[in-house]
Design an enzyme around this catalytic site. Structure first.
Site, PDB file in Angstrom:
ATOM      1  N   LYS A  12      33.652  27.707  35.304  1.00 20.48           N
ATOM      2  CA  LYS A  12      33.091  27.402  36.615  1.00 20.48           C
ATOM      3  C   LYS A  12      32.007  26.324  36.502  1.00 20.48           C
ATOM      4  CE  LYS A  12      34.110  32.077  38.334  1.00 20.48           C
ATOM      5  NZ  LYS A  12      33.548  33.319  38.940  1.00 20.48           N
ATOM      6  N   TYR A  52      40.649  31.634  46.070  1.00 17.86           N
ATOM      7  CA  TYR A  52      39.874  32.855  46.343  1.00 17.86           C
ATOM      8  C   TYR A  52      40.254  33.502  47.682  1.00 17.86           C
ATOM      9  CZ  TYR A  52      36.750  32.416  42.298  1.00 17.86           C
ATOM     10  OH  TYR A  52      36.229  32.387  41.024  1.00 17.86           O
ATOM     11  N   PHE A  60      30.349  37.462  50.344  1.00 19.85           N
ATOM     12  CA  PHE A  60      29.955  36.405  49.415  1.00 19.85           C
ATOM     13  C   PHE A  60      30.909  35.213  49.422  1.00 19.85           C
ATOM     14  CE2 PHE A  60      32.428  39.578  46.986  1.00 19.85           C
ATOM     15  CZ  PHE A  60      33.427  38.780  46.441  1.00 19.85           C
ATOM     16  N   ARG A  88      40.892  38.521  29.791  1.00 11.83           N
ATOM     17  CA  ARG A  88      39.921  39.303  30.577  1.00 11.83           C
ATOM     18  C   ARG A  88      38.936  40.010  29.651  1.00 11.83           C
ATOM     19  NH1 ARG A  88      39.447  39.092  36.310  1.00 11.83           N
ATOM     20  NH2 ARG A  88      39.068  41.340  36.376  1.00 11.83           N
ATOM     21  N   THR A  94      32.477  41.425  35.541  1.00  8.91           N
ATOM     22  CA  THR A  94      32.034  40.409  36.504  1.00  8.91           C
ATOM     23  C   THR A  94      30.528  40.140  36.456  1.00  8.91           C
ATOM     24  OG1 THR A  94      33.801  41.241  37.929  1.00  8.91           O
ATOM     25  CG2 THR A  94      32.232  39.729  38.938  1.00  8.91           C
ATOM     26  N   ARG A 105      30.825  36.435  29.427  1.00  7.83           N
ATOM     27  CA  ARG A 105      29.817  36.716  30.461  1.00  7.83           C
ATOM     28  C   ARG A 105      28.627  37.469  29.880  1.00  7.83           C
ATOM     29  NH1 ARG A 105      34.216  38.358  35.113  1.00  7.83           N
ATOM     30  NH2 ARG A 105      34.495  36.292  36.047  1.00  7.83           N
ATOM     31  N   ASN A 115      28.725  33.450  37.049  1.00  7.41           N
ATOM     32  CA  ASN A 115      29.198  34.167  35.859  1.00  7.41           C
ATOM     33  C   ASN A 115      30.117  33.341  34.967  1.00  7.41           C
ATOM     34  OD1 ASN A 115      31.445  34.208  37.440  1.00  7.41           O
ATOM     35  ND2 ASN A 115      31.563  36.437  37.638  1.00  7.41           N
ATOM     36  N   HIS A 118      36.282  32.253  35.073  1.00  5.90           N
ATOM     37  CA  HIS A 118      37.274  33.052  35.811  1.00  5.90           C
ATOM     38  C   HIS A 118      38.488  33.292  34.917  1.00  5.90           C
ATOM     39  CE1 HIS A 118      40.253  34.145  38.893  1.00  5.90           C
ATOM     40  NE2 HIS A 118      41.073  33.342  38.222  1.00  5.90           N
ATOM     41  N   GLU A 129      48.048  31.464  40.380  1.00 12.06           N
ATOM     42  CA  GLU A 129      46.953  30.553  40.026  1.00 12.06           C
ATOM     43  C   GLU A 129      47.434  29.398  39.139  1.00 12.06           C
ATOM     44  OE1 GLU A 129      43.432  33.954  40.456  1.00 12.06           O
ATOM     45  OE2 GLU A 129      44.015  33.296  38.452  1.00 12.06           O
TER      46      GLU A 129
HETATM   47  P1  IDP Z   1      36.268  38.713  38.588  1.00 12.72           P
HETATM   48  O1  IDP Z   1      35.937  37.236  38.548  1.00 12.72           O
HETATM   49  O2  IDP Z   1      35.595  39.454  37.467  1.00 12.72           O
HETATM   50  O3  IDP Z   1      37.742  39.004  38.676  1.00 12.72           O
HETATM   51  P2  IDP Z   1      36.102  39.451  41.420  1.00 12.72           P
HETATM   52  O4  IDP Z   1      35.643  40.766  41.907  1.00 12.72           O
HETATM   53  O5  IDP Z   1      37.567  39.132  41.522  1.00 12.72           O
HETATM   54  O6  IDP Z   1      35.568  39.293  39.913  1.00 12.72           O
HETATM   55  O7  IDP Z   1      35.264  38.352  42.215  1.00 12.72           O
HETATM   56  C1  IDP Z   1      35.609  36.979  42.104  1.00 12.72           C
HETATM   57  C2  IDP Z   1      34.353  36.180  41.928  1.00 12.72           C
HETATM   58  O8  IDP Z   1      33.579  36.276  43.118  1.00 12.72           O
HETATM   59  C3  IDP Z   1      33.426  36.674  40.801  1.00 12.72           C
HETATM   60  O9  IDP Z   1      33.755  36.168  39.537  1.00 12.72           O
HETATM   61  C4  IDP Z   1      32.075  36.176  41.283  1.00 12.72           C
HETATM   62  O10 IDP Z   1      31.893  34.812  40.936  1.00 12.72           O
HETATM   63  C5  IDP Z   1      32.200  36.280  42.794  1.00 12.72           C
HETATM   64  N1  IDP Z   1      31.610  37.528  43.278  1.00 12.72           N
HETATM   65  C6  IDP Z   1      32.148  38.757  43.236  1.00 12.72           C
HETATM   66  N2  IDP Z   1      31.334  39.671  43.785  1.00 12.72           N
HETATM   67  C7  IDP Z   1      30.229  39.005  44.169  1.00 12.72           C
HETATM   68  C8  IDP Z   1      29.000  39.392  44.813  1.00 12.72           C
HETATM   69  O11 IDP Z   1      28.762  40.559  45.114  1.00 12.72           O
HETATM   70  N3  IDP Z   1      28.102  38.391  45.036  1.00 12.72           N
HETATM   71  C9  IDP Z   1      28.323  37.101  44.709  1.00 12.72           C
HETATM   72  N4  IDP Z   1      29.471  36.692  44.112  1.00 12.72           N
HETATM   73  C10 IDP Z   1      30.404  37.630  43.846  1.00 12.72           C
HETATM   74 MG    MG Z   2      39.132  38.691  40.223  1.00 14.25          MG
END
Ligand code: IDP
Ligand code: MG
Length: 151
Positions: A12, A52, A60, A88, A94, A105, A115, A118, A129
């Site tokens: 990212k 997304y 968010f 993963r 996350t 991470r 973070n 992805h 994707e």
């Molecule tokens: P992942 O990337 O670990 O699969 P997901 O729940 O699919 O996590 O969320 C996608 C992305 O959205 C996360 O990597 C993060 O950058 C962002 N995200 C998820 N939850 C939050 C939040 O509560 N606040 C801000 N950003 C979030």
């Molecule tokens: Mg995800």
């Protein structure tokens, strides 16, 4: 032995800005995965919103789109046995505050929003994707070292 899979991974904008590209690519390469696609680009809003789309109702979402389009990302495709889960696991949970040390991470991030990286969360997502970010396809090759990586 599991199935050969290809997964989508993206560094990212925070990871690129912080100069983590070589370290992150090195972790996937050292693990034994095969790099079959690599692109640096500044994502358009349309691309980010499609990527997304599953989160479009989340609070968010708009901040996430703004963040992902704020600068260049490094998009990658990695192949290997069980590659989706392997990636993963290398990436970690996350929220960087909770991600264990040794994961990307866990080693490099402190926040859920920034973070660093992805990774596709399953076979369907990976297919979607990869097609989205690599519409011209991937590179068809085999690492000679795979005879030493797999039994
Ligand atoms: P992942 O990337 O670990 O699969 P997901 O729940 O699919 O996590 O969320 C996608 C992305 O959205 C996360 O990597 C993060 O950058 C962002 N995200 C998820 N939850 C939050 C939040 O509560 N606040 C801000 N950003 C979030
Ligand atoms: Mg995800």
């Amino acid at each position: 032995m599991g199935d050969m899979e290809t997964t989508f991974v993206m560094i990212k904008p925070d990871g690129v800005q912080r100069g983590l590209v070589s370290d992150i690519i090195g972790r996937f390469e050292n693990k034994g995965l095969r790099l079959v696609g690599l692109r640096q680009l500044k994502p358009s809003h349309e691309l980010a919103e499609t990527h997304y789309a599953v989160h479009s109702e989340r609070p968010f979402y708009s901040g996430l789109i703004e963040f992902i389009t704020s600068g260049p990302v490094v998009a990658m495709a990695w192949t290997g046995i069980g590659a989706i889960t392997v990636a993963r696991n290398l990436i970690g949970p996350t929220d960087g505050k909770e991600a264990p040390p040794g994961t990307i991470r866990g080693d490099f991030s402190m926040d859920i929003g920034h973070n660093v990286i992805h990774g596709s969360d399953g076979p369907e997502t990976a297919r979607f994707e990869l097609e989205l970010w690599f519409p011209d396809g991937l590179v068809d090759w085999v690492r000679d070292t795979e005879i030493h990586i797999y039994e």
